[in-house]
Design a protein around this motif. Structure first.
Motif, PDB file in Angstrom:
ATOM      1  N   THR A   1      27.347 -28.550  10.088  1.00 47.02           N
ATOM      2  CA  THR A   1      27.254 -29.065   8.719  1.00 47.02           C
ATOM      3  C   THR A   1      28.621 -29.114   8.068  1.00 47.02           C
ATOM      4  O   THR A   1      28.980 -30.103   7.402  1.00 47.02           O
ATOM      5  CB  THR A   1      26.295 -28.191   7.889  1.00 47.02           C
ATOM      6  OG1 THR A   1      25.004 -28.181   8.508  1.00 47.02           O
ATOM      7  CG2 THR A   1      26.164 -28.718   6.474  1.00 47.02           C
TER       8      THR A   1
ATOM      9  N   LEU B   1      25.196 -29.984   0.366  1.00 54.95           N
ATOM     10  CA  LEU B   1      25.384 -29.827   1.805  1.00 54.95           C
ATOM     11  C   LEU B   1      26.560 -28.904   2.125  1.00 54.95           C
ATOM     12  O   LEU B   1      26.459 -28.033   3.004  1.00 54.95           O
ATOM     13  CB  LEU B   1      25.602 -31.202   2.436  1.00 54.95           C
ATOM     14  CG  LEU B   1      25.394 -31.323   3.950  1.00 54.95           C
ATOM     15  CD1 LEU B   1      24.014 -30.846   4.345  1.00 54.95           C
ATOM     16  CD2 LEU B   1      25.618 -32.762   4.387  1.00 54.95           C
TER      17      LEU B   1
ATOM     18  N   LEU C   1      19.303 -32.968   6.983  1.00 51.33           N
ATOM     19  CA  LEU C   1      20.203 -32.459   5.943  1.00 51.33           C
ATOM     20  C   LEU C   1      21.151 -33.524   5.390  1.00 51.33           C
ATOM     21  O   LEU C   1      21.586 -33.432   4.238  1.00 51.33           O
ATOM     22  CB  LEU C   1      21.015 -31.286   6.482  1.00 51.33           C
ATOM     23  CG  LEU C   1      20.245 -30.007   6.823  1.00 51.33           C
ATOM     24  CD1 LEU C   1      21.203 -28.935   7.338  1.00 51.33           C
ATOM     25  CD2 LEU C   1      19.469 -29.503   5.621  1.00 51.33           C
TER      26      LEU C   1
END
Length: 401
Positions: free
Chosen positions: A208, A147, A139
Protein backbone atom coordinates in the motif's frame (compact mmCIF):
# COMPACT_ATOMS: atom_id res chain seq x y z
CA UNK A 1 10.46 19.05 -23.59
CA UNK A 2 8.55 15.98 -24.82
CA UNK A 3 11.78 14.10 -25.47
CA UNK A 4 13.00 14.98 -21.99
CA UNK A 5 9.86 13.62 -20.38
CA UNK A 6 10.13 10.42 -22.41
CA UNK A 7 13.74 9.93 -21.41
CA UNK A 8 12.93 10.62 -17.78
CA UNK A 9 10.11 8.14 -17.80
CA UNK A 10 12.36 5.51 -19.37
CA UNK A 11 15.04 6.04 -16.74
CA UNK A 12 12.51 5.82 -13.96
CA UNK A 13 11.22 2.47 -15.19
CA UNK A 14 14.78 1.24 -15.68
CA UNK A 15 15.70 2.19 -12.12
CA UNK A 16 12.79 0.12 -10.83
CA UNK A 17 13.74 -2.84 -13.04
CA UNK A 18 17.37 -2.48 -11.97
CA UNK A 19 16.56 -2.64 -8.27
CA UNK A 20 14.14 -5.50 -8.84
CA UNK A 21 16.77 -7.40 -10.81
CA UNK A 22 19.37 -6.98 -8.06
CA UNK A 23 16.83 -8.14 -5.51
CA UNK A 24 16.02 -11.27 -7.52
CA UNK A 25 19.69 -12.19 -7.74
CA UNK A 26 20.25 -11.67 -4.01
CA UNK A 27 17.11 -13.67 -3.24
CA UNK A 28 18.42 -16.65 -5.15
CA UNK A 29 21.53 -16.62 -2.95
CA UNK A 30 19.32 -17.22 0.08
CA UNK A 31 17.66 -20.18 -1.57
CA UNK A 32 20.96 -21.69 -2.68
CA UNK A 33 22.14 -21.33 0.92
CA UNK A 34 19.07 -23.26 2.12
CA UNK A 35 19.77 -26.21 -0.14
CA UNK A 36 23.58 -26.29 -0.04
CA UNK A 37 25.06 -24.75 3.11
CA UNK A 38 25.97 -27.32 5.77
CA UNK A 39 25.60 -24.72 8.55
CA UNK A 40 21.95 -24.15 7.65
CA UNK A 41 21.13 -27.73 8.65
CA UNK A 42 22.56 -27.17 12.14
CA UNK A 43 21.89 -23.55 13.12
CA UNK A 44 20.09 -20.44 12.00
CA UNK A 45 22.63 -18.17 10.24
CA UNK A 46 21.60 -15.23 12.43
CA UNK A 47 22.08 -17.21 15.66
CA UNK A 48 24.77 -15.02 17.24
CA UNK A 49 26.42 -17.63 19.51
CA UNK A 50 27.11 -19.89 16.51
CA UNK A 51 27.36 -17.70 13.43
CA UNK A 52 30.32 -16.03 11.74
CA UNK A 53 30.47 -12.71 9.92
CA UNK A 54 30.31 -14.22 6.39
CA UNK A 55 27.44 -16.53 7.34
CA UNK A 56 25.47 -13.80 9.12
CA UNK A 57 25.92 -11.27 6.32
CA UNK A 58 25.03 -13.83 3.63
CA UNK A 59 21.67 -14.24 5.31
CA UNK A 60 21.23 -10.64 6.45
CA UNK A 61 21.66 -9.06 2.99
CA UNK A 62 18.78 -11.17 1.70
CA UNK A 63 16.44 -9.48 4.20
CA UNK A 64 16.20 -6.65 1.68
CA UNK A 65 14.53 -8.84 -0.94
CA UNK A 66 10.91 -9.38 0.09
CA UNK A 67 10.08 -5.88 1.43
CA UNK A 68 11.80 -4.15 -1.47
CA UNK A 69 10.04 -6.34 -4.00
CA UNK A 70 6.70 -5.71 -2.30
CA UNK A 71 7.33 -1.96 -2.32
CA UNK A 72 8.22 -2.09 -6.02
CA UNK A 73 5.06 -4.11 -6.71
CA UNK A 74 3.04 -1.27 -5.21
CA UNK A 75 4.88 1.33 -7.29
CA UNK A 76 4.35 -0.76 -10.44
CA UNK A 77 0.64 -1.06 -9.61
CA UNK A 78 0.38 2.71 -9.43
CA UNK A 79 2.12 3.06 -12.79
CA UNK A 80 -0.22 0.45 -14.31
CA UNK A 81 -3.21 2.34 -12.97
CA UNK A 82 -1.89 5.63 -14.31
CA UNK A 83 -1.67 4.09 -17.77
CA UNK A 84 -4.80 1.92 -17.83
CA UNK A 85 -7.16 3.45 -15.28
CA UNK A 86 -8.31 2.42 -11.80
CA UNK A 87 -10.92 -0.08 -12.98
CA UNK A 88 -8.40 -1.97 -15.11
CA UNK A 89 -5.87 -1.88 -12.28
CA UNK A 90 -8.39 -3.29 -9.81
CA UNK A 91 -9.17 -6.19 -12.15
CA UNK A 92 -5.48 -6.81 -12.82
CA UNK A 93 -4.59 -6.85 -9.11
CA UNK A 94 -7.46 -9.19 -8.31
CA UNK A 95 -6.71 -11.69 -11.07
CA UNK A 96 -2.93 -11.55 -10.61
CA UNK A 97 -3.35 -11.99 -6.87
CA UNK A 98 -5.51 -15.07 -7.37
CA UNK A 99 -2.98 -16.41 -9.87
CA UNK A 100 -0.13 -15.93 -7.39
CA UNK A 101 -1.97 -17.76 -4.61
CA UNK A 102 -2.63 -20.71 -6.95
CA UNK A 103 0.99 -20.68 -8.10
CA UNK A 104 2.26 -20.69 -4.51
CA UNK A 105 -0.02 -23.55 -3.50
CA UNK A 106 0.49 -25.91 -6.41
CA UNK A 107 3.59 -24.95 -8.38
CA UNK A 108 6.04 -23.32 -5.97
CA UNK A 109 5.25 -25.70 -3.11
CA UNK A 110 5.99 -28.57 -5.49
CA UNK A 111 9.26 -26.91 -6.51
CA UNK A 112 10.32 -26.54 -2.86
CA UNK A 113 9.45 -30.12 -1.91
CA UNK A 114 9.46 -32.22 -5.11
CA UNK A 115 6.56 -34.00 -3.37
CA UNK A 116 3.49 -34.39 -5.62
CA UNK A 117 1.45 -35.65 -2.66
CA UNK A 118 1.49 -32.15 -1.11
CA UNK A 119 1.87 -33.19 2.53
CA UNK A 120 2.29 -29.48 3.29
CA UNK A 121 1.48 -26.23 1.52
CA UNK A 122 4.30 -23.71 2.02
CA UNK A 123 2.73 -20.25 2.09
CA UNK A 124 5.56 -17.78 1.72
CA UNK A 125 6.30 -14.60 -0.15
CA UNK A 126 4.30 -15.31 -3.31
CA UNK A 127 1.26 -16.13 -1.18
CA UNK A 128 1.71 -12.83 0.68
CA UNK A 129 1.98 -11.01 -2.64
CA UNK A 130 -1.19 -12.64 -3.88
CA UNK A 131 -3.32 -11.87 -0.84
CA UNK A 132 -1.92 -8.34 -0.67
CA UNK A 133 -2.73 -7.71 -4.33
CA UNK A 134 -6.27 -9.04 -3.94
CA UNK A 135 -6.81 -6.73 -0.98
CA UNK A 136 -5.16 -3.79 -2.73
CA UNK A 137 -7.55 -4.26 -5.65
CA UNK A 138 -10.24 -3.04 -3.23
CA UNK A 139 -8.18 -0.50 -1.30
CA UNK A 140 -7.21 1.54 -4.38
CA UNK A 141 -10.78 2.83 -4.53
CA UNK A 142 -10.22 4.67 -1.24
CA UNK A 143 -9.04 8.30 -1.28
CA UNK A 144 -5.28 8.64 -0.98
CA UNK A 145 -5.68 10.64 2.24
CA UNK A 146 -7.07 7.43 3.76
CA UNK A 147 -4.87 4.95 1.89
CA UNK A 148 -1.53 6.43 2.96
CA UNK A 149 -2.32 6.51 6.72
CA UNK A 150 -3.71 2.99 6.41
CA UNK A 151 -0.45 1.74 4.90
CA UNK A 152 1.57 3.45 7.64
CA UNK A 153 -0.72 2.01 10.32
CA UNK A 154 -0.40 -1.55 9.01
CA UNK A 155 3.40 -1.31 8.98
CA UNK A 156 3.89 0.69 12.18
CA UNK A 157 1.19 -0.66 14.49
CA UNK A 158 1.11 -4.40 13.85
CA UNK A 159 3.84 -4.93 16.46
CA UNK A 160 1.28 -3.97 19.08
CA UNK A 161 -0.09 -7.49 18.56
CA UNK A 162 3.22 -9.29 19.12
CA UNK A 163 2.04 -10.65 22.46
CA UNK A 164 -1.25 -11.91 21.06
CA UNK A 165 -1.03 -15.65 20.43
CA UNK A 166 -3.71 -18.01 19.16
CA UNK A 167 -2.64 -21.58 19.71
CA UNK A 168 -4.09 -24.93 18.80
CA UNK A 169 -5.15 -26.62 15.60
CA UNK A 170 -8.13 -24.34 14.98
CA UNK A 171 -9.49 -22.04 12.30
CA UNK A 172 -8.86 -19.13 14.66
CA UNK A 173 -5.18 -20.11 14.86
CA UNK A 174 -5.06 -20.38 11.07
CA UNK A 175 -6.68 -16.96 10.65
CA UNK A 176 -4.25 -15.34 13.09
CA UNK A 177 -1.32 -16.97 11.29
CA UNK A 178 -2.60 -15.56 8.00
CA UNK A 179 -2.80 -12.08 9.54
CA UNK A 180 0.11 -11.76 11.94
CA UNK A 181 1.77 -14.71 13.66
CA UNK A 182 3.71 -17.24 11.55
CA UNK A 183 2.96 -20.92 12.00
CA UNK A 184 5.64 -23.27 10.72
CA UNK A 185 3.80 -26.55 10.80
CA UNK A 186 1.45 -26.62 13.77
CA UNK A 187 -1.75 -26.56 11.72
CA UNK A 188 -3.38 -29.67 10.24
CA UNK A 189 -6.78 -29.73 8.58
CA UNK A 190 -7.18 -33.16 7.09
CA UNK A 191 -4.84 -33.34 4.09
CA UNK A 192 -4.27 -29.56 4.20
CA UNK A 193 -1.18 -28.75 6.30
CA UNK A 194 -0.25 -25.10 5.82
CA UNK A 195 3.19 -23.75 6.70
CA UNK A 196 2.62 -20.00 6.98
CA UNK A 197 5.82 -17.99 7.01
CA UNK A 198 4.47 -14.71 5.65
CA UNK A 199 1.45 -13.32 7.54
CA UNK A 200 -0.09 -10.70 5.31
CA UNK A 201 -0.83 -7.75 7.61
CA UNK A 202 2.55 -5.95 7.37
CA UNK A 203 3.09 -6.97 3.74
CA UNK A 204 -0.23 -5.39 2.80
CA UNK A 205 1.01 -2.23 4.48
CA UNK A 206 4.22 -2.26 2.43
CA UNK A 207 2.48 -2.74 -0.93
CA UNK A 208 0.00 0.00 0.00
CA UNK A 209 2.84 2.39 0.80
CA UNK A 210 4.46 1.43 -2.49
CA UNK A 211 1.25 2.23 -4.33
CA UNK A 212 1.17 5.68 -2.69
CA UNK A 213 4.86 6.17 -3.44
CA UNK A 214 4.14 5.46 -7.10
CA UNK A 215 2.67 8.95 -7.44
CA UNK A 216 6.26 10.22 -7.46
CA UNK A 217 6.70 8.44 -10.78
CA UNK A 218 3.84 10.19 -12.54
CA UNK A 219 4.78 12.35 -15.58
CA UNK A 220 3.92 15.59 -13.78
CA UNK A 221 6.61 15.01 -11.14
CA UNK A 222 10.05 16.29 -12.08
CA UNK A 223 13.07 13.99 -11.61
CA UNK A 224 14.57 16.50 -9.17
CA UNK A 225 11.47 16.51 -6.94
CA UNK A 226 11.16 12.73 -7.07
CA UNK A 227 14.81 12.15 -6.21
CA UNK A 228 14.67 14.64 -3.36
CA UNK A 229 11.54 12.98 -1.95
CA UNK A 230 13.10 9.52 -2.22
CA UNK A 231 16.28 10.74 -0.52
CA UNK A 232 14.35 12.35 2.31
CA UNK A 233 12.20 9.27 2.84
CA UNK A 234 15.22 6.97 2.68
CA UNK A 235 17.29 9.00 5.15
CA UNK A 236 14.28 9.45 7.40
CA UNK A 237 13.67 5.69 7.46
CA UNK A 238 17.28 4.95 8.39
CA UNK A 239 17.38 7.61 11.11
CA UNK A 240 14.08 6.42 12.59
CA UNK A 241 15.36 2.85 12.55
CA UNK A 242 18.53 3.82 14.42
CA UNK A 243 16.66 5.87 17.02
CA UNK A 244 13.98 3.25 17.71
CA UNK A 245 16.45 0.39 17.71
CA UNK A 246 18.90 2.21 19.96
CA UNK A 247 16.25 2.81 22.59
CA UNK A 248 14.70 -0.67 22.33
CA UNK A 249 11.47 1.23 22.84
CA UNK A 250 9.20 -0.13 20.12
CA UNK A 251 9.17 -1.77 16.73
CA UNK A 252 10.64 -5.23 17.32
CA UNK A 253 9.98 -7.84 19.99
CA UNK A 254 13.65 -8.94 20.03
CA UNK A 255 15.78 -6.20 21.64
CA UNK A 256 19.45 -5.78 20.81
CA UNK A 257 22.13 -6.09 23.46
CA UNK A 258 25.87 -5.62 23.92
CA UNK A 259 27.78 -8.75 22.91
CA UNK A 260 31.29 -10.01 23.56
CA UNK A 261 32.77 -7.91 20.74
CA UNK A 262 31.80 -4.96 18.56
CA UNK A 263 30.98 -7.08 15.51
CA UNK A 264 28.46 -9.26 17.32
CA UNK A 265 27.02 -6.16 18.99
CA UNK A 266 26.48 -4.65 15.53
CA UNK A 267 24.91 -7.89 14.35
CA UNK A 268 22.60 -7.86 17.37
CA UNK A 269 21.60 -4.29 16.50
CA UNK A 270 20.60 -5.14 12.92
CA UNK A 271 19.22 -8.61 13.69
CA UNK A 272 15.57 -7.62 13.55
CA UNK A 273 12.50 -9.78 13.04
CA UNK A 274 11.41 -10.86 9.57
CA UNK A 275 8.55 -13.24 10.42
CA UNK A 276 6.44 -11.13 10.35
CA UNK A 277 8.51 -8.09 9.27
CA UNK A 278 8.67 -5.78 12.26
CA UNK A 279 8.49 -2.02 11.92
CA UNK A 280 12.26 -1.90 12.44
CA UNK A 281 12.78 -4.58 9.79
CA UNK A 282 10.79 -2.49 7.30
CA UNK A 283 12.63 0.74 8.18
CA UNK A 284 16.03 -0.97 7.96
CA UNK A 285 15.34 -2.42 4.52
CA UNK A 286 13.24 0.35 3.00
CA UNK A 287 15.65 3.17 3.76
CA UNK A 288 18.54 1.93 1.60
CA UNK A 289 16.12 0.79 -1.13
CA UNK A 290 14.60 4.27 -1.37
CA UNK A 291 18.07 5.81 -1.51
CA UNK A 292 18.98 3.39 -4.29
CA UNK A 293 15.95 4.49 -6.30
CA UNK A 294 16.90 8.13 -5.70
CA UNK A 295 20.36 7.67 -7.18
CA UNK A 296 19.69 4.99 -9.83
CA UNK A 297 18.02 7.24 -12.42
CA UNK A 298 20.82 7.31 -14.92
CA UNK A 299 21.56 5.64 -18.27
CA UNK A 300 22.30 1.94 -18.07
CA UNK A 301 25.75 0.50 -18.70
CA UNK A 302 26.54 -3.08 -19.69
CA UNK A 303 26.39 -4.37 -16.13
CA UNK A 304 23.21 -2.60 -15.07
CA UNK A 305 21.53 -3.45 -18.38
CA UNK A 306 22.21 -7.13 -17.70
CA UNK A 307 20.80 -6.81 -14.18
CA UNK A 308 17.58 -5.25 -15.44
CA UNK A 309 16.92 -8.39 -17.50
CA UNK A 310 16.03 -10.24 -14.30
CA UNK A 311 13.98 -7.29 -13.10
CA UNK A 312 11.79 -7.30 -16.22
CA UNK A 313 10.76 -10.95 -15.81
CA UNK A 314 10.72 -11.52 -12.04
CA UNK A 315 7.98 -14.14 -11.95
CA UNK A 316 9.58 -16.11 -14.78
CA UNK A 317 12.88 -16.06 -12.88
CA UNK A 318 11.19 -17.08 -9.62
CA UNK A 319 9.39 -20.04 -11.17
CA UNK A 320 12.62 -21.32 -12.74
CA UNK A 321 15.18 -20.75 -10.00
CA UNK A 322 13.59 -22.87 -7.25
CA UNK A 323 13.35 -26.18 -9.17
CA UNK A 324 16.79 -25.53 -10.67
CA UNK A 325 18.37 -25.04 -7.24
CA UNK A 326 16.46 -27.99 -5.80
CA UNK A 327 17.42 -30.20 -8.74
CA UNK A 328 21.10 -29.32 -8.33
CA UNK A 329 20.77 -30.09 -4.62
CA UNK A 330 19.43 -33.58 -5.41
CA UNK A 331 22.55 -34.21 -7.51
CA UNK A 332 24.78 -32.81 -4.75
CA UNK A 333 23.12 -35.01 -2.13
CA UNK A 334 23.62 -38.14 -4.23
CA UNK A 335 27.25 -37.27 -4.98
CA UNK A 336 27.96 -36.89 -1.26
CA UNK A 337 26.50 -40.24 -0.26
CA UNK A 338 22.88 -39.40 0.52
CA UNK A 339 20.02 -41.19 -1.22
CA UNK A 340 18.09 -38.97 -3.59
CA UNK A 341 15.01 -39.58 -1.47
CA UNK A 342 16.50 -37.41 1.30
CA UNK A 343 16.19 -34.40 -1.00
CA UNK A 344 13.00 -35.54 -2.77
CA UNK A 345 9.49 -35.95 -1.44
CA UNK A 346 10.17 -33.48 1.35
CA UNK A 347 7.41 -33.11 3.92
CA UNK A 348 8.77 -29.94 5.52
CA UNK A 349 11.25 -27.16 4.84
CA UNK A 350 14.48 -28.64 3.51
CA UNK A 351 16.71 -27.54 6.41
CA UNK A 352 14.25 -29.09 8.88
CA UNK A 353 14.65 -32.53 7.33
CA UNK A 354 16.52 -34.60 9.94
CA UNK A 355 17.75 -37.00 7.26
CA UNK A 356 19.86 -34.21 5.78
CA UNK A 357 21.83 -33.41 8.94
CA UNK A 358 25.46 -33.93 7.97
CA UNK A 359 24.77 -32.90 4.37
CA UNK A 360 26.03 -29.66 2.91
CA UNK A 361 29.01 -27.62 1.84
CA UNK A 362 31.09 -24.64 2.84
CA UNK A 363 30.07 -21.07 2.12
CA UNK A 364 32.44 -20.66 -0.88
CA UNK A 365 30.70 -23.63 -2.53
CA UNK A 366 27.34 -21.95 -1.88
CA UNK A 367 28.53 -18.84 -3.69
CA UNK A 368 29.91 -20.90 -6.56
CA UNK A 369 26.57 -22.69 -7.01
CA UNK A 370 24.80 -19.32 -6.83
CA UNK A 371 26.94 -17.97 -9.67
CA UNK A 372 26.22 -21.08 -11.73
CA UNK A 373 22.47 -20.69 -11.15
CA UNK A 374 22.51 -17.05 -12.27
CA UNK A 375 24.62 -17.90 -15.31
CA UNK A 376 22.22 -20.68 -16.34
CA UNK A 377 19.13 -18.53 -15.91
CA UNK A 378 20.39 -15.36 -17.58
CA UNK A 379 20.02 -16.45 -21.23
CA UNK A 380 16.55 -17.85 -20.53
CA UNK A 381 15.45 -14.65 -18.83
CA UNK A 382 16.96 -12.54 -21.60
CA UNK A 383 15.09 -14.50 -24.25
CA UNK A 384 11.81 -14.31 -22.36
CA UNK A 385 12.32 -10.60 -21.69
CA UNK A 386 12.70 -9.92 -25.40
CA UNK A 387 9.65 -12.04 -26.16
CA UNK A 388 7.65 -10.23 -23.50
CA UNK A 389 8.63 -6.79 -24.79
CA UNK A 390 7.74 -7.76 -28.34
CA UNK A 391 4.37 -9.35 -27.56
CA UNK A 392 2.99 -7.86 -24.35
CA UNK A 393 0.69 -5.47 -26.21
CA UNK A 394 -1.15 -8.36 -27.86
CA UNK A 395 -0.67 -11.18 -25.33
CA UNK A 396 -2.05 -9.96 -22.03
CA UNK A 397 -1.07 -13.12 -20.15
CA UNK A 398 2.53 -11.96 -20.29
CA UNK A 399 1.77 -9.22 -17.77
CA UNK A 400 1.26 -11.94 -15.16
CA UNK A 401 4.96 -12.80 -15.43
Amino acid sequence: MGASLTAGKSRRIESIDLLRGIIMIIMSLDHVRDYFHAFSYLHDPTDLPHTTAPIFLTRWITHYCAPTFMLLAGISACLYGGKNGRKALSYFLLTRGLWLVIVELFIITLAWTFNPHYPAFILQVIWAFGISMITLSLLIHLPRKILLPLGILLVAAHNLFDNVHVTGNTLAAFGWAVLHEPNFGGLHFGPFNPIIGYPVMPWLGIITLGYCLGSLYMPDVTPEKRQQSLRNLGIGSIVLFIVLRWTNFYGDHSPWSVQENWMLTLFSFVNVTKYPPSLLFVLMTMGPSLLFLAYAERPLNKVTAALTVFGRVPMFFYLLHIPLIHGLAVIAAVLTGHPASDMVNLTTWVTSNEKLQGYGFSLPVVYLVWIVVIALLYPLCLRFSKYKQANQATKKWLSYF
